[in-house]
Design an enzyme around this catalytic site. Structure first.
Site, short mmCIF file in Angstrom:
data_model
loop_
_atom_site.label_atom_id
_atom_site.label_comp_id
_atom_site.label_asym_id
_atom_site.label_seq_id
_atom_site.Cartn_x
_atom_site.Cartn_y
_atom_site.Cartn_z
N SER A 142 -55.24 -9.77 4.05
CA SER A 142 -55.30 -9.29 5.44
C SER A 142 -54.67 -7.91 5.49
O SER A 142 -53.90 -7.54 4.58
CB SER A 142 -54.51 -10.25 6.33
OG SER A 142 -54.33 -9.72 7.62
N TYR A 155 -46.68 -15.10 8.88
CA TYR A 155 -48.08 -14.95 8.44
C TYR A 155 -48.21 -13.72 7.54
O TYR A 155 -48.83 -13.79 6.47
CB TYR A 155 -48.98 -14.81 9.67
CG TYR A 155 -50.44 -14.53 9.35
CD1 TYR A 155 -51.29 -15.56 8.97
CD2 TYR A 155 -50.96 -13.25 9.43
CE1 TYR A 155 -52.63 -15.32 8.68
CE2 TYR A 155 -52.30 -12.99 9.14
CZ TYR A 155 -53.12 -14.03 8.76
OH TYR A 155 -54.44 -13.78 8.46
#
Ligand code: NAD
Length: 259
Positions: A142, A155
């Protein structure tokens, strides 16, 4: 049709980015095994793949469990007669201020986003080596694997870990002819962002939809990313044009994070 004759296992393939990757690799010519915790959704995607003229098989798997990931890889080989590409796509969001996140919340996201990728690399690497065969392992990272985002701290940490695992696995597996790369999407309009937006609204008091809009306004190319934008890049990573690339985690984000 660069993947004719290849077999790919895609985890988290029931919806969103994983579904788009599965369909794109099938359009490129590969036969596809679909892994997810949601059996109904992978059956639906399998029907779409069969309609494209490719073979598909499904396997219910929780990627945080090593034995289940090994079984998913074995199922893929048994059902489709080969194993060439592993896409460790399954992942979950975790939205919380670092001062409030609980041990249970941390454990859950680490077990899926980090351990899930470790088990995927391990199961796929062992299978490819036992077959004495070259292959490609592709992981979901990501932009949060390159920059820590507020309220997405844990995260982000899991995605930094995916980048580290990608580099280490690339070094360990290169001599076996196995490449390991990741894709780093930005803001993709999937259910994951519906959840991120909703939780951010609860925490910050913003209106529902406002956080997503703010993030999208920061994208240089002026629109939210689609799952197909990500799948196009994964198609490149899975295909022969990426044969000389390993250990990399490039952004595919429309211009958000620059490295
Ligand atoms: P999504 O929530 O829309 O879909 C995730 C899929 O994974 C679902 O089908 C779900 O059932 C499955 N899944 C969840 N936990 C699982 C488990 N333990 N085992 C097996 N399957 C499981 O998410 P998405 O937006 O498609 O994201 C896919 C990947 O891309 C994730 O790793 C995510 O972190 C990453 N990513 C997403 C974005 C984004 O903006 N959506 C951005 C960057 C990276």
């Amino acid at each position: 049709m660069s993947l004719v004759g290849k077999v790919a296992l895609v985890t988290g393939a029931g919806q969103g980015i994983g579904r788009a990757i599965a369909l794109r690799l099938a359009k490129d010519g590969a036969d596809i095994a679909l892994g997810d915790i949601n059996s109904q959704k992978i059956e639906e995607v399998a029907a779409e793949i069969v309609a494209l003229g490719r073979r598909a098989t499904t396997y219910v798997v929780d990627v945080s469990k090593l034995d289940q990931v090994v079984a998913a890889v074995d199922h893929t080989y048994a059902q489709l007669g080969g194993f060439d590409i592993m896409v460790n796509n399954a992942g979950i969001a975790q939205i919380s201020p670092l001062l409030e996140v609980t041990p249970e919340q941390v454990e859950r996201v680490l077990s899926i986003n980090i351990q899930g990728v470790i088990w995927g690399i391990q199961a796929a690497g062992k299978k490819l080596k036992s077959l004495n065969q070259r292959g490609k392992i592709i992981n979901a990272c990501s932009i949060a694997g390159h920059e820590g985002f507020a309220l997405l701290g844990v995260y982000s940490a899991t995605k930094f870990a995916v980048r580290a695992l990608t580099q280490a696995a690339a070094k360990e597996l290169a001599s076996s002819g196995i490449t390991v790369n990741s894709y780093c999407p930005g803001v993709v309009g999937t259910d994951m962002w519906v959840e991120i937006d909703k939780r951010m609204a609860e925490i910050t008091g913003a209106e529902v939809g406002a956080t997503y809009k703010k993030y999208v306004e920061g994208i240089a190319l002026g629109r939210a990313e689609t799952p197909e934008d990500v799948a196009g890049f994964v198609s490149y990573l899975a295909g022969p044009d990426a044969d000389y690339m390993t250990g990399q985690s490039p952004m595919i984000d429309g211009g958000m994070v620059y490295r």
